[in-house]
Design a protein around this motif. Structure first.
Motif, PDB file in Angstrom:
ATOM      1  N   UNK A  50       0.848  -1.190   0.000  1.00 25.70           N
ATOM      2  CA  UNK A  50       0.000   0.000   0.000  1.00 25.70           C
ATOM      3  C   UNK A  50       0.883   1.239   0.000  1.00 25.70           C
ATOM      4  N   UNK A  51       0.682   2.098  -0.995  1.00 26.13           N
ATOM      5  CA  UNK A  51       1.543   3.269  -1.201  1.00 26.13           C
ATOM      6  C   UNK A  51       0.672   4.494  -1.437  1.00 26.13           C
ATOM      7  N   UNK A  52      -0.012   4.932  -0.409  1.00 29.04           N
ATOM      8  CA  UNK A  52      -0.906   6.082  -0.546  1.00 29.04           C
ATOM      9  C   UNK A  52      -0.140   7.296  -1.053  1.00 29.04           C
ATOM     10  N   UNK A 107       1.866   1.060 -10.890  1.00 34.81           N
ATOM     11  CA  UNK A 107       0.620   1.761 -11.164  1.00 34.81           C
ATOM     12  C   UNK A 107       0.840   3.211 -11.522  1.00 34.81           C
ATOM     13  N   UNK A 108       0.116   4.108 -10.873  1.00 37.44           N
ATOM     14  CA  UNK A 108       0.210   5.536 -11.158  1.00 37.44           C
ATOM     15  C   UNK A 108       1.050   6.283 -10.135  1.00 37.44           C
ATOM     16  N   UNK A 109       1.881   5.553  -9.387  1.00 44.19           N
ATOM     17  CA  UNK A 109       2.854   6.250  -8.539  1.00 44.19           C
ATOM     18  C   UNK A 109       3.766   7.103  -9.412  1.00 44.19           C
ATOM     19  N   UNK A 161      13.022  13.128 -11.961  1.00 38.76           N
ATOM     20  CA  UNK A 161      12.371  14.262 -11.284  1.00 38.76           C
ATOM     21  C   UNK A 161      11.173  13.763 -10.467  1.00 38.76           C
ATOM     22  N   UNK A 162      11.432  12.988  -9.418  1.00 38.70           N
ATOM     23  CA  UNK A 162      10.308  12.464  -8.622  1.00 38.70           C
ATOM     24  C   UNK A 162       9.524  13.552  -7.896  1.00 38.70           C
ATOM     25  N   UNK A 184       2.894  11.655  -2.645  1.00 39.88           N
ATOM     26  CA  UNK A 184       3.179  10.920  -3.874  1.00 39.88           C
ATOM     27  C   UNK A 184       4.632  11.136  -4.301  1.00 39.88           C
ATOM     28  N   UNK A 185       5.176  12.322  -4.084  1.00 41.25           N
ATOM     29  CA  UNK A 185       6.585  12.577  -4.414  1.00 41.25           C
ATOM     30  C   UNK A 185       7.499  11.742  -3.516  1.00 41.25           C
ATOM     31  N   UNK A 186       7.161  11.625  -2.244  1.00 45.08           N
ATOM     32  CA  UNK A 186       7.950  10.779  -1.339  1.00 45.08           C
ATOM     33  C   UNK A 186       7.923   9.321  -1.793  1.00 45.08           C
ATOM     34  N   UNK A 187       6.758   8.851  -2.213  1.00 45.29           N
ATOM     35  CA  UNK A 187       6.639   7.471  -2.714  1.00 45.29           C
ATOM     36  C   UNK A 187       7.525   7.280  -3.937  1.00 45.29           C
ATOM     37  N   UNK A 188       7.510   8.237  -4.855  1.00 48.86           N
ATOM     38  CA  UNK A 188       8.340   8.121  -6.060  1.00 48.86           C
ATOM     39  C   UNK A 188       9.819   8.062  -5.709  1.00 48.86           C
ATOM     40  N   UNK A 189      10.254   8.882  -4.776  1.00 46.85           N
ATOM     41  CA  UNK A 189      11.674   8.864  -4.394  1.00 46.85           C
ATOM     42  C   UNK A 189      12.075   7.491  -3.858  1.00 46.85           C
ATOM     43  N   UNK A 190      11.211   6.908  -3.053  1.00 47.75           N
ATOM     44  CA  UNK A 190      11.505   5.586  -2.499  1.00 47.75           C
ATOM     45  C   UNK A 190      11.526   4.525  -3.598  1.00 47.75           C
ATOM     46  N   UNK A 191      10.563   4.603  -4.514  1.00 46.81           N
ATOM     47  CA  UNK A 191      10.518   3.625  -5.602  1.00 46.81           C
ATOM     48  C   UNK A 191      11.739   3.726  -6.503  1.00 46.81           C
TER      49      UNK A 191
END
Length: 293
Positions: A201-203, A225-227, A236-237, A250-257
């Protein structure tokens, strides 16, 4: 002149603004296939409000002749022997033209059942559809088609508990949500839902957005998905989409991914990534490198 090792060549760069076709990779004892349903054009400045004309002028490879991003739409088929799981259900048999007041341009769907048939898979035999989130371009074929039942009507629908709890925030027609509600089974973070497939789960993009981690044969794939909507977000997350529920999260999730995707045994799958959906991040090398380049 040959391209620098690890960087996309000219042919690969042309694929960033092209619609994806079906493509399969092997991960241990799993076959993982992108199943096309259609595509949509995204207006870059409107879709990513934090960007500028100068930003896109420096990155023309991401834009088509009309100056738009090309986002593929479809599902991800995960096969283990005779068993099959579908991650996301496309947009369904919809089409609409461009409209000046929308960040989304022309859209076309409807190919997913034929795409599955071309892969030798009967939609009625798919045991479950795992949804990354409840936006219309991921739930489309869960709705009745042409007055009849959904071609996926026999499949269990797997949705994270938090996404289902906040389904009123979805842009999917409430009648469509009600139509498959009886088949919904909510899932928990870390739960294995299919051999080698776990829920994360990646809100951020939505209140209960889910990444599916798929692992087999010593490698893993993150179906995110749409992360991330575009490969440009790999470098450029910090750039969030206009439709992100919580842009900062969502930006924090992208950086982690992106950090995870730098693991040499990890592949990513971006459903909206044009014709470069399967790829990886190489430390010290900018951008998104297609897995099949």
């Amino acid at each position: 002149m040959p391209s620098t090792p690890g960087t996309p060549d000219a042919g690969t760069r042309n694929r960033f603004a092209a619609e994806a076709g079906a493509r399969t990779i092997r991960l241990g004892d799993l076959a993982i296939t992108y199943v096309p349903d259609g595509a949509v054009e995204l207006k870059p400045r409107a879709w990513f409000p934090g960007t500028t004309d100068a930003f896109w002028a420096e990155r023309p490879e991401y834009l088509n002749a009309a100056g738009n991003l090309v986002a593929s739409i479809g599902g991800l088929l995960v096969e283990h022997g005779d068993r099959a799981l579908l991650i996301d259900a496309g947009v369904g048999p919809l089409a609409w033209p461009d409209a000046p007041d929308r960040p989304i341009g022309a859209l076309r769907g409807g190919a997913l059942p034929a795409s599955l048939a071309g892969l030798g898979r009967d939609p009625a035999a798919i045991e479950a559809v795992a949804i990354t989130h409840l936006h219309v371009d991921h739930t489309g074929w869960l709705a009745p088609a042409a007055g009849g039942p959904s071609p996926l009507a026999r499949a269990e629908v797997l949705v994270s508990a938090s996404e289902w709890e906040h389904r009123a925030l979805s842009d999917t027609d409430p009648a469509v949500l009600d139509g498959f509600a009886a088949r919904v089974r909510t899932t928990a973070d870390g739960e294995e839902i299919f051999p080698g497939v776990r829920v994360r789960t990646t809100a951020g993009h939505t209140a209960g957005h889910t990444v599916y981690e798929i692992a087999s044969g010593g490698r893993r794939l993150l179906a995110f998905g749409d992360a991330l909507h575009s490969p440009v977000q790999v470098d450029h997350p910090e750039i969030s989409a206009v439709v992100d529920h919580d842009p900062e999260l969502s930006a924090d999730v992208r950086r982690s991914l992106v950090a995870e995707l730098a693991d040499p045994d990890t592949i990513g799958f971006g459903v909206h990534f044009g014709d470069v959906q399967f790829g990886r991040v190489v430390p010290g090398t900018p951008g998104w490198l297609p897995e099949d380049r």
